[in-house]
Design a protein around this motif. Structure first.
Motif, PDB file in Angstrom:
ATOM      1  N   MET A 237       1.284  -0.944  -0.071  1.00 55.37           N
ATOM      2  CA  MET A 237       0.321   0.133   0.240  1.00 55.37           C
ATOM      3  C   MET A 237       0.804   1.274  -0.341  1.00 55.37           C
ATOM      4  O   MET A 237       1.859   1.480   0.856  1.00 55.37           O
ATOM      5  CB  MET A 237      -0.855   0.186   1.034  1.00 55.37           C
ATOM      6  CG  MET A 237      -1.461   1.144   1.067  1.00 55.37           C
ATOM      7  SD  MET A 237      -2.993   0.982   2.993  1.00 55.37           S
ATOM      8  CE  MET A 237      -3.360   2.054   2.676  1.00 55.37           C
ATOM      9  N   ASN A 238       0.813   1.698  -0.833  1.00 52.14           N
ATOM     10  CA  ASN A 238       1.165   3.624  -0.866  1.00 52.14           C
ATOM     11  C   ASN A 238       1.127   4.564   0.292  1.00 52.14           C
ATOM     12  O   ASN A 238      -0.434   4.424   0.639  1.00 52.14           O
ATOM     13  CB  ASN A 238       0.687   4.153  -1.914  1.00 52.14           C
ATOM     14  CG  ASN A 238       1.754   3.517  -3.127  1.00 52.14           C
ATOM     15  OD1 ASN A 238       2.627   2.781  -3.280  1.00 52.14           O
ATOM     16  ND2 ASN A 238       1.466   3.818  -4.383  1.00 52.14           N
ATOM     17  N   ASN A 239       1.739   4.994   0.907  1.00 55.45           N
ATOM     18  CA  ASN A 239       1.236   6.696   2.178  1.00 55.45           C
ATOM     19  C   ASN A 239       2.686   6.953   1.537  1.00 55.45           C
ATOM     20  O   ASN A 239       2.677   7.325   0.842  1.00 55.45           O
ATOM     21  CB  ASN A 239       1.524   5.669   3.112  1.00 55.45           C
ATOM     22  CG  ASN A 239       3.296   5.107   3.448  1.00 55.45           C
ATOM     23  OD1 ASN A 239       3.988   5.801   3.030  1.00 55.45           O
ATOM     24  ND2 ASN A 239       3.213   4.556   4.081  1.00 55.45           N
ATOM     25  N   ARG A 240       1.856   7.622   2.266  1.00 60.48           N
ATOM     26  CA  ARG A 240       2.711   9.632   1.863  1.00 60.48           C
ATOM     27  C   ARG A 240       4.167   8.974   1.686  1.00 60.48           C
ATOM     28  O   ARG A 240       4.907  10.238   1.064  1.00 60.48           O
ATOM     29  CB  ARG A 240       2.303  10.672   2.855  1.00 60.48           C
ATOM     30  CG  ARG A 240       2.576  12.124   2.773  1.00 60.48           C
ATOM     31  CD  ARG A 240       1.390  12.329   3.855  1.00 60.48           C
ATOM     32  NE  ARG A 240       2.043  14.539   4.713  1.00 60.48           N
ATOM     33  CZ  ARG A 240       1.548  14.663   5.433  1.00 60.48           C
ATOM     34  NH1 ARG A 240       0.591  14.706   5.967  1.00 60.48           N
ATOM     35  NH2 ARG A 240       2.176  15.759   5.633  1.00 60.48           N
ATOM     36  N   ARG A 241       5.199   8.441   2.310  1.00 59.42           N
ATOM     37  CA  ARG A 241       6.496   8.805   2.781  1.00 59.42           C
ATOM     38  C   ARG A 241       6.818   7.497   1.244  1.00 59.42           C
ATOM     39  O   ARG A 241       8.241   8.012   1.005  1.00 59.42           O
ATOM     40  CB  ARG A 241       6.797   7.836   3.508  1.00 59.42           C
ATOM     41  CG  ARG A 241       7.260   7.823   5.369  1.00 59.42           C
ATOM     42  CD  ARG A 241       7.034   7.937   5.420  1.00 59.42           C
ATOM     43  NE  ARG A 241       7.037   6.154   6.502  1.00 59.42           N
ATOM     44  CZ  ARG A 241       5.395   5.836   6.338  1.00 59.42           C
ATOM     45  NH1 ARG A 241       5.323   6.538   7.712  1.00 59.42           N
ATOM     46  NH2 ARG A 241       5.420   4.543   6.991  1.00 59.42           N
ATOM     47  N   ASP A 242       5.363   6.507   0.213  1.00 60.61           N
ATOM     48  CA  ASP A 242       6.313   6.574  -0.662  1.00 60.61           C
ATOM     49  C   ASP A 242       5.877   7.437  -2.299  1.00 60.61           C
ATOM     50  O   ASP A 242       6.359   7.025  -3.736  1.00 60.61           O
ATOM     51  CB  ASP A 242       5.164   5.160  -0.786  1.00 60.61           C
ATOM     52  CG  ASP A 242       5.582   4.068   0.196  1.00 60.61           C
ATOM     53  OD1 ASP A 242       5.078   3.366   0.816  1.00 60.61           O
ATOM     54  OD2 ASP A 242       7.269   4.368   0.463  1.00 60.61           O
ATOM     55  N   CYS A 243       5.259   8.277  -1.709  1.00 59.06           N
ATOM     56  CA  CYS A 243       5.017   8.930  -2.767  1.00 59.06           C
ATOM     57  C   CYS A 243       5.878  10.315  -3.065  1.00 59.06           C
ATOM     58  O   CYS A 243       5.911  11.464  -2.116  1.00 59.06           O
ATOM     59  CB  CYS A 243       3.697   9.450  -2.853  1.00 59.06           C
ATOM     60  SG  CYS A 243       2.791  10.556  -4.520  1.00 59.06           S
ATOM     61  N   ALA A 244       6.644  10.522  -4.148  1.00 54.54           N
ATOM     62  CA  ALA A 244       7.532  12.490  -4.100  1.00 54.54           C
ATOM     63  C   ALA A 244       6.085  13.782  -4.499  1.00 54.54           C
ATOM     64  O   ALA A 244       5.014  13.534  -4.572  1.00 54.54           O
ATOM     65  CB  ALA A 244       8.188  12.223  -5.946  1.00 54.54           C
ATOM     66  N   VAL A 245       6.236  14.491  -3.482  1.00 57.08           N
ATOM     67  CA  VAL A 245       5.715  15.068  -3.558  1.00 57.08           C
ATOM     68  C   VAL A 245       5.906  16.373  -4.277  1.00 57.08           C
ATOM     69  O   VAL A 245       7.323  16.404  -4.468  1.00 57.08           O
ATOM     70  CB  VAL A 245       5.712  16.420  -1.701  1.00 57.08           C
ATOM     71  CG1 VAL A 245       5.511  17.409  -2.088  1.00 57.08           C
ATOM     72  CG2 VAL A 245       5.347  14.831  -0.668  1.00 57.08           C
TER      73      VAL A 245
ATOM     74  N   THR B  61      -4.710   7.250   4.566  1.00 53.19           N
ATOM     75  CA  THR B  61      -5.945   6.489   4.794  1.00 53.19           C
ATOM     76  C   THR B  61      -7.003   6.364   4.157  1.00 53.19           C
ATOM     77  O   THR B  61      -6.918   6.770   2.856  1.00 53.19           O
ATOM     78  CB  THR B  61      -6.869   7.117   6.157  1.00 53.19           C
ATOM     79  OG1 THR B  61      -6.895   6.347   6.793  1.00 53.19           O
ATOM     80  CG2 THR B  61      -7.727   8.276   5.548  1.00 53.19           C
ATOM     81  N   PRO B  62      -7.231   4.801   3.857  1.00 51.75           N
ATOM     82  CA  PRO B  62      -9.261   4.581   2.844  1.00 51.75           C
ATOM     83  C   PRO B  62      -9.483   5.401   3.521  1.00 51.75           C
ATOM     84  O   PRO B  62      -9.585   6.157   4.024  1.00 51.75           O
ATOM     85  CB  PRO B  62      -9.651   2.827   4.098  1.00 51.75           C
ATOM     86  CG  PRO B  62      -7.931   2.429   4.424  1.00 51.75           C
ATOM     87  CD  PRO B  62      -7.067   3.574   4.897  1.00 51.75           C
ATOM     88  N   ALA B  63     -10.422   5.854   1.907  1.00 50.42           N
ATOM     89  CA  ALA B  63     -11.068   6.979   1.783  1.00 50.42           C
ATOM     90  C   ALA B  63     -12.098   6.438   0.137  1.00 50.42           C
ATOM     91  O   ALA B  63     -10.935   5.322  -0.568  1.00 50.42           O
ATOM     92  CB  ALA B  63     -10.404   8.258   1.637  1.00 50.42           C
ATOM     93  N   PRO B  64     -13.109   7.024  -0.012  1.00 57.97           N
ATOM     94  CA  PRO B  64     -13.628   6.908  -1.769  1.00 57.97           C
ATOM     95  C   PRO B  64     -12.865   7.315  -2.272  1.00 57.97           C
ATOM     96  O   PRO B  64     -12.172   8.121  -1.627  1.00 57.97           O
ATOM     97  CB  PRO B  64     -15.188   7.451  -1.142  1.00 57.97           C
ATOM     98  CG  PRO B  64     -15.304   7.474   0.598  1.00 57.97           C
ATOM     99  CD  PRO B  64     -13.778   7.759   0.880  1.00 57.97           C
ATOM    100  N   PRO B  65     -13.542   7.486  -3.527  1.00 62.34           N
ATOM    101  CA  PRO B  65     -12.185   7.800  -4.587  1.00 62.34           C
ATOM    102  C   PRO B  65     -11.824   9.503  -4.328  1.00 62.34           C
ATOM    103  O   PRO B  65     -13.531   9.810  -4.323  1.00 62.34           O
ATOM    104  CB  PRO B  65     -12.631   7.008  -5.833  1.00 62.34           C
ATOM    105  CG  PRO B  65     -13.920   6.063  -5.548  1.00 62.34           C
ATOM    106  CD  PRO B  65     -13.910   6.116  -3.830  1.00 62.34           C
ATOM    107  N   LEU B  66     -11.328  10.088  -5.565  1.00 63.53           N
ATOM    108  CA  LEU B  66     -11.273  11.491  -5.334  1.00 63.53           C
ATOM    109  C   LEU B  66     -12.555  11.706  -6.690  1.00 63.53           C
ATOM    110  O   LEU B  66     -12.233  11.319  -7.348  1.00 63.53           O
ATOM    111  CB  LEU B  66     -10.101  11.864  -6.451  1.00 63.53           C
ATOM    112  CG  LEU B  66     -10.206  13.409  -6.436  1.00 63.53           C
ATOM    113  CD1 LEU B  66     -10.226  14.268  -5.639  1.00 63.53           C
ATOM    114  CD2 LEU B  66      -9.688  13.406  -7.567  1.00 63.53           C
ATOM    115  N   ARG B  67     -13.831  12.406  -6.276  1.00 60.42           N
ATOM    116  CA  ARG B  67     -14.267  12.627  -7.552  1.00 60.42           C
ATOM    117  C   ARG B  67     -14.206  14.486  -7.582  1.00 60.42           C
ATOM    118  O   ARG B  67     -13.947  15.505  -6.461  1.00 60.42           O
ATOM    119  CB  ARG B  67     -15.835  12.953  -6.619  1.00 60.42           C
ATOM    120  CG  ARG B  67     -16.616  11.530  -6.380  1.00 60.42           C
ATOM    121  CD  ARG B  67     -17.892  11.792  -5.691  1.00 60.42           C
ATOM    122  NE  ARG B  67     -17.514  12.526  -4.439  1.00 60.42           N
ATOM    123  CZ  ARG B  67     -19.083  13.181  -4.399  1.00 60.42           C
ATOM    124  NH1 ARG B  67     -20.141  12.773  -5.227  1.00 60.42           N
ATOM    125  NH2 ARG B  67     -18.477  13.304  -3.148  1.00 60.42           N
TER     126      ARG B  67
END
Length: 103
Positions: free
Chosen positions: A1-9, A77-83
Motif C-alpha cells: 500500500m502506498n502512503n505519504r512516505r512512498d510518493c514524491a511530493v 488512509t483508506p477513503a472513497p475515490p476522489l471526485r
C-alpha cells in the motif's frame, strides 16, 4: 500500500501561465498550470456536512484539446475515490487574452 512516505511530493515551481501575476505557489509545464500548497501537500480543504472536503484549484492550459481529467487518491488512509468537477471558467486577468488558452 502506498502512503505519504512512498510518493514524491510536487513542490510548486513558480512557473505560472502567461498573463497571470507571478506567484511562488504556481506550478506549470508550459502547457498546463495550477496552484499548489507551498509544501505540495493538500490537506483537504473545507469540511462538508457529509464528512467530505471540498477545495477549488484553478487550471490553465494553452494549445490543448479535450476535457480536463483529474485523478487522485488519499495516501494516508483508506477513503472513497476522489471526485472532481471541472467546468470552463473565465479568468479575470491577462490570461483571458491568451490565444488558445483555456481556464
Amino acid at each position: 500500500m502506498n502512503n505519504r512516505r512512498d510518493c514524491a511530493v510536487t513542490i510548486p515551481n513558480g512557473n505560472g501561465p502567461p498573463g497571470e501575476a507571478p506567484s511562488p505557489n504556481q506550478h506549470g509545464t508550459g502547457a498546463l498550470w495550477t496552484v499548489l500548497p507551498p509544501d505540495g501537500i493538500d490537506t483537504g480543504g473545507e469540511a462538508e456536512p457529509n464528512g467530505s472536503t471540498s477545495k477549488k484549484y484553478p487550471w490553465w492550459t494553452v494549445g490543448t484539446a479535450g476535457q480536463l481529467t483529474i485523478n487522485g487518491r488519499r495516501l494516508d488512509t483508506p477513503a472513497p475515490p476522489l471526485r472532481a468537477r471541472t467546468n470552463r471558467g473565465t479568468p479575470e486577468a491577462g490570461f483571458a487574452e491568451v490565444a488558445d488558452g483555456r481556464f
